[in-house]
Scaffold this motif. Structure first.
Motif, PDB file in Angstrom:
ATOM      1  N   MET B   1      15.557   2.956  -4.481  1.00  0.00           N
ATOM      2  CA  MET B   1      15.215   4.328  -4.854  1.00  0.00           C
ATOM      3  C   MET B   1      15.750   5.294  -3.796  1.00  0.00           C
ATOM      4  O   MET B   1      15.343   5.225  -2.658  1.00  0.00           O
ATOM      5  N   LYS B  11       6.660   4.549  -3.894  1.00  0.00           N
ATOM      6  CA  LYS B  11       7.744   3.560  -4.023  1.00  0.00           C
ATOM      7  C   LYS B  11       7.202   2.204  -4.477  1.00  0.00           C
ATOM      8  O   LYS B  11       7.801   1.509  -5.275  1.00  0.00           O
ATOM      9  N   GLN B  12       6.019   1.882  -3.942  1.00  0.00           N
ATOM     10  CA  GLN B  12       5.424   0.579  -4.263  1.00  0.00           C
ATOM     11  C   GLN B  12       5.039   0.499  -5.747  1.00  0.00           C
ATOM     12  O   GLN B  12       5.290  -0.501  -6.405  1.00  0.00           O
ATOM     13  N   SER B  15       8.170   0.277  -7.884  1.00  0.00           N
ATOM     14  CA  SER B  15       8.825  -1.032  -7.792  1.00  0.00           C
ATOM     15  C   SER B  15       8.096  -2.103  -8.612  1.00  0.00           C
ATOM     16  O   SER B  15       8.665  -3.138  -8.922  1.00  0.00           O
ATOM     17  N   GLN B  16       6.853  -1.842  -8.965  1.00  0.00           N
ATOM     18  CA  GLN B  16       6.094  -2.834  -9.751  1.00  0.00           C
ATOM     19  C   GLN B  16       6.236  -2.647 -11.259  1.00  0.00           C
ATOM     20  O   GLN B  16       5.799  -3.484 -12.039  1.00  0.00           O
ATOM     21  N   TRP B 298      10.445   6.322 -13.124  1.00  0.00           N
ATOM     22  CA  TRP B 298      11.156   5.072 -13.456  1.00  0.00           C
ATOM     23  C   TRP B 298      12.109   5.307 -14.626  1.00  0.00           C
ATOM     24  O   TRP B 298      13.254   4.893 -14.603  1.00  0.00           O
TER      25      TRP B 298
END
Lengths: 60, 338
Positions: B1, B11-12, B15-16, B298
């Motif tokens: 990203m 960010k976490q 990312s999931q 996203w």
């Protein structure tokens, strides 16, 4: 409650009462799982994939 | 990203999302594809060709709040636009109410009770019981305020016009949507979603393809992006405008009204952490500030990544929101149409 519901026999093995919070923990985890799902978008998307795939190599 | 200084928690969460989506959708994709296979007569391969004017350009009509706020449909109607109109399930009723019959409508989300709403839902009361997903979003105020009556009117409106519309329907569509659109009389053209790399062994995309042999198309995770992929890669339209593709919220929208507010509470421990999940973007044409959430971000990221592979020109004519980049210029819809 445990004082009211007493049996008139003795069990050979010690019986442990089910913990009250087991069910709620499981419900909580189910709720959490269901809740998280909405974040996942309308469809799966994986990075670095092409715009289209005709499946031709599958048919060869 | 890349771009911007996003918080670690943001960010976490982003990312999931791919893994959450996989876990959520994978089994439904196979189940629905198997269920839908016997109903399919035509796929994307059977689409009739377009006339010259419609081959030249297309407008994607997505369903973000700007669709209403920017008067997109009124502008299209008044311009006597001759190009192709590609709508999505969530914008179909609004198009019809504005006197616009889209050439194509995309639908893909496998959700068993929510998607049917876009086509008029015979089981509306049952399907919306205990589900405030739509009612807490700024998507359709009329519907929110008067939902049962609106639903009945939508059923009638769609029944009247469905036979004139090509529905670009994904094999993942839930059975109630398939039943409803068949009864309404849409012309159905089926496709499969690309959900992983089909060249890999044990690819789910390949497994779905084996069921029905429909062409496969990437979606970027949402139906608006799928509509653009369809126009770009299937219709091969050289000039495309995006509308209603906000992928964000106006600053005045409370975060409690966003699509995944309650879900995101699971990821944070404080109000400060929560607010960090909604980063702000300044829209270049107007200087207005919008904010996004992890799922919209996203989608944005996916769209820009897919755009790198595209041919032709794409302009974002949403006139608001967070979707812009060096290779995705923004212009007004009127500029695009003249």
């Amino acid at each position: 409650m445990s004082n009211l519901l007493k049996g008139n026999f003795t069990t050979k093995k010690q019986v442990e009462a089910k913990q009250d919070d087991t069910e709620s923990t499981s419900l909580q985890s189910e709720f959490k799982k269901a809740a998280l799902n909405s974040i996942g978008g309308s469809m799966v998307y994986v990075e670095r994939t092409d715009l289209t795939w005709s499946g031709d190599d599958e048919d060869e | 990203m890349q771009d911007k200084n996003f918080s670690e928690s943001f960010k976490q969460v982003v990312s999931q999302i791919t893994d959450i989506g996989k876990a959520w959708h994978s089994s439904d994709l196979l189940i629905n594809a198997k269920y839908n296979a016997p109903y399919a007569k035509n796929s994307l391969k059977d689409l009739p060709s377009l006339d010259i004017a419609k081959q030249q350009e297309a407008i994607i009509v997505s369903a973000g709040p700007s669709l209403h706020k920017q008067g997109v449909l009124k502008k299209i109607k008044e311009s006597n636009y001759q190009g192709t109109i590609v709508a999505i399930d969530g914008s179909l009723v609004k198009c019809l109410k504005s006197g616009i019959i889209p050439d194509y409508v995309l639908t893909l989300d496998p959700h068993p009770t929510r998607m049917i709403r876009w086509f008029g839902d015979d089981d509306f009361i049952e399907n919306t019981r205990n589900d405030d997903y739509f009612s807490r979003q700024d998507l359709d105020v009329n519907f929110r305020n008067n939902s049962i009556k609106e639903n009945e009117e939508n059923i009638e409106l769609i029944n009247k016009h469905a036979s004139k519309i090509k529905l670009i329907i994904c094999s993942s569509a839930p059975k109630n949507v398939v039943k409803r659109v068949q009864e309404a009389g849409f012309k159905l053209y089926w496709w499969n979603p690309i959900v992983d790399d089909p060249k890999q062994e044990n690819s789910l995309t390949r497994e779905i393809y084996k069921i029905n042999k429909y062409p496969c198309m990437n979606t970027g995770g949402n139906v608006g992006t799928a509509a653009w992929v369809f126009a770009n890669a299937i219709l091969k339209t050289p000039r495309i405008a995006l509308t209603g593709m906000d992928l964000g919220y106006h600053l005045e929208t409370p975060i409690e009204m966003t699509q995944t507010y309650y879900e995101l509470l699971e990821f944070v421990n404080s109000r400060e952490e929560l607010e960090a999940l909604f980063p702000k973007f300044t829209f270049p044409l107007t200087g207005e500030v919008f904010y996004t959430d992890p799922t919209y971000f996203w989608y944005r990221h996916n769209f820009l990544q897919l755009l790198e592979q595209a041919n032709g020109e794409t302009f974002n004519c949403t006139e608001s929101g967070t979707l812009f980049d060096d290779n995705l210029p923004c212009k007004t819809l009127n500029e695009f149409m003249t």
